[in-house]
Design an enzyme around this catalytic site. Sequence first.
Site, mmCIF file in Angstrom:
data_model
loop_
_atom_site.group_PDB
_atom_site.id
_atom_site.type_symbol
_atom_site.label_atom_id
_atom_site.label_comp_id
_atom_site.label_asym_id
_atom_site.label_seq_id
_atom_site.Cartn_x
_atom_site.Cartn_y
_atom_site.Cartn_z
ATOM 1 N N SER A 1 3.971 -6.190 2.751
ATOM 2 C CA SER A 1 2.596 -5.930 3.264
ATOM 3 C C SER A 1 1.810 -6.662 2.649
ATOM 4 O O SER A 1 1.478 -7.814 2.347
ATOM 5 C CB SER A 1 2.503 -4.710 3.799
ATOM 6 O OG SER A 1 1.469 -4.395 4.564
ATOM 7 N N LEU A 2 0.719 -5.838 1.931
ATOM 8 C CA LEU A 2 -0.358 -6.119 1.148
ATOM 9 C C LEU A 2 0.292 -7.117 -0.047
ATOM 10 O O LEU A 2 -0.363 -8.022 -0.388
ATOM 11 C CB LEU A 2 -1.139 -5.013 0.545
ATOM 12 C CG LEU A 2 -2.040 -5.447 -0.319
ATOM 13 C CD1 LEU A 2 -3.038 -6.091 0.042
ATOM 14 C CD2 LEU A 2 -2.464 -4.102 -1.419
ATOM 15 N N GLN B 1 0.875 -1.256 0.132
ATOM 16 C CA GLN B 1 0.026 0.021 0.188
ATOM 17 C C GLN B 1 0.995 1.317 0.234
ATOM 18 O O GLN B 1 1.719 1.262 0.685
ATOM 19 C CB GLN B 1 -0.976 -0.005 1.184
ATOM 20 C CG GLN B 1 -2.121 1.064 1.147
ATOM 21 C CD GLN B 1 -3.042 0.860 2.305
ATOM 22 O OE1 GLN B 1 -3.328 -0.419 2.958
ATOM 23 N NE2 GLN B 1 -3.800 1.854 2.569
ATOM 24 N N HIS C 1 1.411 -1.963 10.930
ATOM 25 C CA HIS C 1 2.524 -2.829 11.427
ATOM 26 C C HIS C 1 3.124 -2.474 12.820
ATOM 27 O O HIS C 1 4.168 -2.422 13.110
ATOM 28 C CB HIS C 1 3.530 -2.870 10.383
ATOM 29 C CG HIS C 1 2.962 -3.467 9.267
ATOM 30 N ND1 HIS C 1 2.639 -4.728 8.801
ATOM 31 C CD2 HIS C 1 2.812 -3.076 7.919
ATOM 32 C CE1 HIS C 1 2.146 -4.961 7.943
ATOM 33 N NE2 HIS C 1 2.536 -3.947 7.196
#
Length: 316
Positions: free
Chosen positions: A101-102, A11, A207
């Site tokens: 992440s994503l 993101q 996070h």
Amino acid sequence: MGKIAFVFPGQGAQRVGMAREFYDSCAASREVFETASNAAGYSLEEICFSETLPDESGAAVPNTKINQTRYTQPTLLTASLAILAAVREAGIRADMAAGLSLGEYCALTAAGSFSVSDAVRIVCQRGIYMEEAVPTGGAMTAILSRKPIPIEEICAATEGQVSVANYNCPGQQVISGEKDAVDRAAAKLLEAGASRAVPLVVSGPFHSPMLRGAGEKLAVLLADQKIQAPGLLVVSNVTGEFVSDPEEIRTLLGRQVCSSVRWQQGVEHMIEAGADTFIEIGPGTTLTNFMRKINRGVRALHVETPEDLQVLRETL
């Protein structure tokens, strides 16, 4: 012979128009969007490609949905997977995969652990959980340094909730937590030798333990989700190491939203396993830039447009 790793951005990489040229020119990319929109229950093409969207009155207004977490995540996932479809159609295959992440959901989908539909459905809920879990007063700041600094120790000694959210590459980490605590930690890190502390424009302290509630909801959702063993070596953000057991994948994805992203460690782990060519698939070159700071001895390429794909085909 060296190995190829596909890597996928997280993101923040999103932009209006991402993957549009592949959508227009590649049937496999269009199929990804169609499948994903059916899974999401709304038009991801509209959010991804439109500079303006209709408001409640029907008037055209600037497209802000693409930057709203609940829409950003499925849209960026779909755009990256649509580009991946074109890369695969060109005959390019990887030995391992990772995502920031994503982007880890893109990596797992590329490895066959999730179908496109399942990945989109999970990520739609992930975005909602993260958006709803965002507490007031959260912040994230990138810490840039030319020398090693005791970032974990300083965060731990700072009053309030603040911790390391991202280990991106040498000289760049991100801290996350309560705004006042993040600001205090950033000031201490500058005193300890950091060269810059750059506040990030984000919607919450991602996070960090402040997102634990989102992680718990995601864990419940994932408990009922079928996950296949990956057909590629896939790196977990949480551990920075390969993960292959579906139950471990399930557990780590639940923890991921409130845990540090160990991107640098994961890349180093892939290099140790033989990767010498890293291909960033999706909008932007953030991961390619990180790669050049992590290890200049490997090739770092990216695919965002059909022209990039042609260059990639000529290079490999």
